[in-house]
Design a protein around this motif. Structure first.
Motif, short mmCIF file in Angstrom:
data_model
loop_
_atom_site.label_atom_id
_atom_site.label_comp_id
_atom_site.label_asym_id
_atom_site.label_seq_id
_atom_site.Cartn_x
_atom_site.Cartn_y
_atom_site.Cartn_z
N PHE A 1 37.99 40.91 41.41
CA PHE A 1 38.87 40.73 42.58
C PHE A 1 38.37 39.57 43.44
O PHE A 1 39.17 38.81 44.00
CB PHE A 1 38.92 42.01 43.40
N GLU A 2 37.05 39.45 43.54
CA GLU A 2 36.48 38.35 44.32
C GLU A 2 36.87 37.00 43.71
O GLU A 2 37.33 36.09 44.42
CB GLU A 2 34.95 38.47 44.38
N GLU B 1 47.58 36.37 49.75
CA GLU B 1 47.25 37.08 48.51
C GLU B 1 45.74 37.09 48.29
O GLU B 1 45.18 38.07 47.78
CB GLU B 1 47.95 36.42 47.33
N ALA B 2 45.08 35.99 48.66
CA ALA B 2 43.62 35.93 48.54
C ALA B 2 42.98 36.99 49.43
O ALA B 2 42.04 37.69 49.01
CB ALA B 2 43.11 34.55 48.93
N LEU B 3 43.50 37.13 50.63
CA LEU B 3 42.98 38.14 51.56
C LEU B 3 43.13 39.54 50.98
O LEU B 3 42.21 40.37 51.07
CB LEU B 3 43.74 38.03 52.89
N GLU B 4 44.25 39.79 50.34
CA GLU B 4 44.48 41.09 49.70
C GLU B 4 43.46 41.33 48.58
O GLU B 4 42.93 42.44 48.44
CB GLU B 4 45.90 41.14 49.14
N SER C 1 38.39 43.99 46.70
CA SER C 1 36.99 43.90 46.28
C SER C 1 36.08 44.68 47.23
O SER C 1 35.20 45.43 46.80
CB SER C 1 36.57 42.43 46.23
N ILE C 2 36.32 44.53 48.53
CA ILE C 2 35.52 45.23 49.53
C ILE C 2 35.70 46.74 49.41
O ILE C 2 34.75 47.51 49.57
CB ILE C 2 35.89 44.73 50.94
N TRP D 1 33.74 35.59 52.39
CA TRP D 1 34.96 35.02 51.83
C TRP D 1 36.18 35.45 52.65
O TRP D 1 37.06 34.63 52.96
CB TRP D 1 35.14 35.49 50.38
N LYS D 2 36.24 36.72 52.99
CA LYS D 2 37.37 37.22 53.77
C LYS D 2 37.45 36.50 55.11
O LYS D 2 38.55 36.10 55.56
CB LYS D 2 37.23 38.73 53.98
#
Length: 356
Positions: free
Chosen positions: A98-99, A113-116, A121-122, A133-134
């Motif tokens: 996911f990362e 979408e990257a944030l999702e 991942s978190i 990253w978030k």
């Protein structure tokens, strides 16, 4: 005798079959190990072939598709990389996949979408890299309060080292300062200094907060402390010089630029930049001062317009123009940009970015 012979033949067949399965497994592992070696050597294309071969032999092993995605990402085949990561996740929803998917989506200019993906991942395994990253994605989305909160979440993790915690406090303090949350910003600075008392940027941030509150002499002391720790801290140096100029009744140096630490990659050719200030910005001063230059320092023709609120502007190329592919550009926001009340920026900012 016939029965005995049949038993021998069946036994031989079973042995042959077992050897065949063992050979297949060895070949699968061999492709995988060769792929990892080639990847570590930077030979991503050959590594990809090996991971594809391993995945063909065993299409149920997620790690082969995970590695394929990593190879394709490094080859800047981002859409194909995303497909590979999705295949891996369909087999096994693993936090690092996911990362990687989030990084890929960010590079494709799809921050929501990257944030999702980073949130997924978190949820599976919260660790400091994913929070950083978030926070970077939230910064890209101009959600400074949320980014600051994300950085502060890092310090609550059990396995976070003091260096990472201090960095998180540093980043959070600067964002809180930008949002004029000076009390919380100062608290973050002090917490960071308690962990790493020799972190130059924390003293620089403390100086910025104190200066914003009108405590000029204390601010100057902190800029000096930042420079004593790191004489090459350009942000602290520029802030120090500008404050001294103000105290002497002189015009601050508008040429000093603080370089944005994060270089933006894979920027779309029609990118529209959104710049958010900590107070309402004078649009005319932004239009007269902000510019983008190519590698030969040629200034591009820009369209600079008001954003969604008084603190925000958008910067894009003039109608009918686009960036050249795979080129480096620099966005300059000089300190001459001022608020509607005539207050100039403490530091100018420049940021490098590379187009797709």
């Amino acid at each position: 005798m016939k029965r005995s012979g049949l038993i021998i033949i069946l036994t031989l067949l079973m042995i042959t079959f077992s050897f065949s399965r063992a050979a297949q497994a060895a070949t699968e592992l061999e492709y995988y190990e060769q792929g990892v070696d080639l990847f570590n050597q930077g030979n991503y294309e050959e590594a990809l072939h090996n991971f594809e071969a391993a995945g063909t032999i065993n299409p149920h092993e997620s790690v082969y598709f995970d590695w394929q995605g990593s190879c394709l990402y490094h080859m800047v085949a981002l859409d194909e990389a995303l497909l590979a990561f999705d295949k891996a996740l369909a087999l096994e929803p693993y936090y690092t996949t996911f990362e990687y998917k989030g990084v890929c989506l960010a590079a494709l200019g799809r921050p929501e979408e990257a944030l999702e993906a980073f949130n997924e991942s978190i949820a599976l395994y919260p660790y400091q890299n994913n929070y950083f990253w978030k926070a970077a994605i939230l910064l890209d989305l101009q959600r400074f309060d949320q980014a600051a909160g994300t950085y502060l979440s890092v310090v609550a993790l059990n396995d976070t080292d003091n260096e990472a915690k201090a960095l998180a406090y540093n980043n959070a303090s600067y964002l809180l300062y930008l949002n004029q949350n000076y009390t919380e910003a100062m608290e973050a600075v002090e917490n960071g200094l308690a962990l790493e008392p020799d972190k130059s940027n924390l003293y620089k941030n403390k100086g910025l907060i104190l200066e914003a509150q009108g405590n000029y002499h204390e601010a100057l002391e902190n800029y000096n402390e930042a420079l004593e720790i790191d004489p090459n801290n350009q942000a602290a140096l520029t802030a120090q010089r500008n404050l001294i100029a103000r105290l002497n009744g002189e015009e601050p140096d508008s040429t000093g630029m603080v370089e944005w630490e994060e270089i933006k990659l894979y920027v779309p050719l029609d990118k529209v930049w959104t710049i958010t200030f900590n107070r309402p910005v004078d649009l005319e001063s932004a239009q007269n001062n902000i510019y983008i230059a190519d590698e030969e320092n040629k200034h591009l023709s820009l369209k600079i317009e008001a954003g969604n609120d008084a603190n925000e502007i958008t910067v894009s190329l003039s109608d009918g123009q686009s960036y050249a592919a795979a080129q480096r550009y620099t966005l300059f926001v000089p300190a001459n940009v001022k608020s509607v009340n005539g207050v100039k920026m403490i530091n100018g900012v420049k940021m490098d970015f590379f187009t797709k």
